[in-house]
Design a protein around this motif. Structure first.
Motif, PDB file in Angstrom:
ATOM      1  N   ARG A 182       0.987  -1.280   0.125  1.00  2.00           N
ATOM      2  CA  ARG A 182      -0.113   0.171   0.031  1.00  2.00           C
ATOM      3  C   ARG A 182       0.798   1.149  -0.068  1.00  2.00           C
ATOM      4  N   ASP A 183       1.741   1.256   0.876  1.00  2.00           N
ATOM      5  CA  ASP A 183       2.778   2.541   1.079  1.00  2.00           C
ATOM      6  C   ASP A 183       3.553   2.575  -0.511  1.00  2.00           C
ATOM      7  N   SER A 184       4.017   1.350  -1.010  1.00  2.00           N
ATOM      8  CA  SER A 184       4.445   1.676  -2.333  1.00  2.00           C
ATOM      9  C   SER A 184       3.632   2.204  -3.517  1.00  2.00           C
ATOM     10  N   SER A 185       2.379   1.670  -3.416  1.00  2.00           N
ATOM     11  CA  SER A 185       1.486   2.156  -4.454  1.00  2.00           C
ATOM     12  C   SER A 185       1.355   3.669  -4.205  1.00  2.00           C
ATOM     13  N   PHE A 186       1.077   4.142  -2.940  1.00  2.00           N
ATOM     14  CA  PHE A 186       1.072   5.622  -2.793  1.00  2.00           C
ATOM     15  C   PHE A 186       2.217   6.167  -3.081  1.00  2.00           C
ATOM     16  N   GLU A 187       3.500   5.743  -3.135  1.00  2.00           N
ATOM     17  CA  GLU A 187       4.534   6.417  -3.250  1.00  2.00           C
ATOM     18  C   GLU A 187       4.666   6.726  -4.815  1.00  2.00           C
ATOM     19  N   GLN A 188       4.398   5.667  -5.522  1.00  2.00           N
ATOM     20  CA  GLN A 188       4.173   5.615  -7.018  1.00  2.00           C
ATOM     21  C   GLN A 188       3.145   6.699  -7.530  1.00  2.00           C
ATOM     22  N   LEU A 189       2.084   6.829  -6.953  1.00  2.00           N
ATOM     23  CA  LEU A 189       1.045   7.834  -7.103  1.00  2.00           C
ATOM     24  C   LEU A 189       1.568   9.177  -6.714  1.00  2.00           C
ATOM     25  N   TYR A 190       2.375   9.214  -5.789  1.00  2.00           N
ATOM     26  CA  TYR A 190       2.976  10.431  -5.443  1.00  2.00           C
ATOM     27  C   TYR A 190       3.673  10.840  -6.694  1.00  2.00           C
ATOM     28  N   ARG A 191       4.825  10.127  -6.811  1.00  2.00           N
ATOM     29  CA  ARG A 191       5.707  10.471  -7.966  1.00  2.00           C
ATOM     30  C   ARG A 191       5.144  10.826  -9.338  1.00  2.00           C
ATOM     31  N   LEU A 192       4.021  10.036  -9.736  1.00  2.00           N
ATOM     32  CA  LEU A 192       3.302  10.175 -11.153  1.00  2.00           C
ATOM     33  C   LEU A 192       2.471  11.451 -11.037  1.00  2.00           C
TER      34      LEU A 192
END
Length: 108
Positions: A11-21
């Motif tokens: 979940r944290d990894s998917s949020f980090e990816q969302l943030y970066r994008l």
């Protein structure tokens, strides 16, 4: 009971990816609305924090960019409402201050 470690990491990894994008898009949309880089940074940060909290509760948007921009615009509205509720500060006129100093008794 909290989710297993693997789920939290995913979940944290998917949020980090969302943030970066989407961070630049969200910041740009906010900057167009508030026209102050420091305020835009604050609003963007709060918006992503709100999005993170929503994702922790299980929300997964179909259109993440639109979802994030909507969250950011809601943050802007909330901050604007809070600012308009605050009393407006004005400078004290020295002549009025001197006149008040001479009054004996309660003043408004």
């Amino acid at each position: 009971m909290s989710p297993p470690l693997e789920q939290r990491i995913a979940r944290d990894s998917s949020f980090e990816q969302l943030y970066r994008l989407h961070r630049r898009d969200v910041y740009g949309a906010v900057l167009r609305d508030v026209r102050d880089p420091a305020e835009a940074e604050d609003v963007t940060q709060i918006a992503f924090l709100n999005a993170f909290r929503a994702m922790r509760k299980g929300e997964h948007p179909d259109k993440p960019r639109a979802w994030l921009v909507t969250i950011a615009r809601n943050v802007i509205r909330r901050r604007y409402r809070e600012l308009t509720r605050r009393p407006q500060e004005v400078a004290l006129d020295p002549e009025v201050a001197a006149a008040l100093a001479e009054v004996d008794g309660p003043t408004a």
